[in-house]
Design an enzyme around this catalytic site. Structure first.
Site, PDB file in Angstrom:
ATOM      1  N   LYS A  44       0.830  -1.217   0.000  1.00 48.00           N
ATOM      2  CA  LYS A  44       0.000   0.000   0.000  1.00 48.00           C
ATOM      3  C   LYS A  44       0.857   1.257   0.000  1.00 48.00           C
ATOM      4  O   LYS A  44       0.475   2.270  -0.581  1.00 48.00           O
ATOM      5  CB  LYS A  44      -0.965   0.012   1.175  1.00 48.00           C
ATOM      6  CG  LYS A  44      -0.250  -0.036   2.531  1.00 48.00           C
ATOM      7  CD  LYS A  44      -0.592   1.086   3.427  1.00 48.00           C
ATOM      8  CE  LYS A  44       0.098   0.878   4.771  1.00 48.00           C
ATOM      9  NZ  LYS A  44       0.106   2.031   5.579  1.00 48.00           N
ATOM     10  N   ASP A  85      -6.788  -0.109   4.268  1.00 49.40           N
ATOM     11  CA  ASP A  85      -5.546   0.626   4.535  1.00 49.40           C
ATOM     12  C   ASP A  85      -4.980   1.212   3.244  1.00 49.40           C
ATOM     13  O   ASP A  85      -4.416   2.307   3.250  1.00 49.40           O
ATOM     14  CB  ASP A  85      -4.537  -0.308   5.213  1.00 49.40           C
ATOM     15  CG  ASP A  85      -3.488   0.446   6.004  1.00 49.40           C
ATOM     16  OD1 ASP A  85      -3.651   1.653   6.262  1.00 49.40           O
ATOM     17  OD2 ASP A  85      -2.485  -0.195   6.370  1.00 49.40           O
ATOM     18  N   THR A  93      -4.297   5.193   2.821  1.00 50.15           N
ATOM     19  CA  THR A  93      -2.940   5.650   2.541  1.00 50.15           C
ATOM     20  C   THR A  93      -2.862   6.400   1.213  1.00 50.15           C
ATOM     21  O   THR A  93      -2.078   7.336   1.075  1.00 50.15           O
ATOM     22  CB  THR A  93      -1.958   4.461   2.559  1.00 50.15           C
ATOM     23  OG1 THR A  93      -2.129   3.764   3.798  1.00 50.15           O
ATOM     24  CG2 THR A  93      -0.518   4.911   2.459  1.00 50.15           C
TER      25      THR A  93
END
Length: 152
Positions: free
Chosen positions: A10, A63, A67
């Site tokens: 990520k 996530d 991000t």
């Protein structure tokens, strides 16, 4: 495995999302990048034995979205600066915070190459950060890739 892998990939993808932002390519381009980036994350994760439920849940996709869009994301901020023409060295000068995706990109690609997993967005980010690839060249190369079915 899914939590660890998601946490690594990520950050690389958030740099790419920041580049899209910094280049002013728009929300549709960012959404496409995140979607295709998640496909890269899932391909690698499944090959490494991660559970799809983890990858599609909060520790994976959740996530990733945070991000890539979060205003406090160091990785997205680096990408946005690169997209506006700042060099990596200029961005990092005087900073004490780690931008994880910068260091993680080569490791992610090394693992993907050993498993023969294609990760074109992560490859482009690594090429920009570590091999002197130009932003426009990397973007054109990604857009020139052949069309495929969503699951490929």
């Amino acid at each position: 495995m899914g939590v660890a892998l998601g946490g690594a990939v990520k950050n690389v993808l958030a740099i790419a999302a920041g580049i899209v932002e910094g280049r002013g390519l728009g929300a549709n381009a960012t959404a496409a990048l995140i979607t295709r980036g998640f496909a890269e994350m899932a391909r690698l994760g499944l090959a490494l034995g991660a559970e799809l439920e983890t990858l599609t849940g909060l520790a994976g996709f959740g996530d990733l979205v945070l991000t890539c869009y979060g205003p406090l994301s160091r990785n997205r901020s680096l990408g946005a600066a690169l997209g506006k023409g700042t060099t990596l060295a200029e961005y990092m000068e005087g900073r004490r915070q780690v931008v994880e995706g910068e260091a993680t990109a080569p490791a992610v690609l090394a693992r993907a190459e050993r498993l023969r997993i294609e990760m074109p967005i992560c490859t482009a980010v690594d090429a920009i950060l570590h091999r002197g690839a130009g932003l426009d060249e990397a973007i054109r190369a990604l857009l020139a890739r052949p069309l495929r079915r969503e699951g490929e």
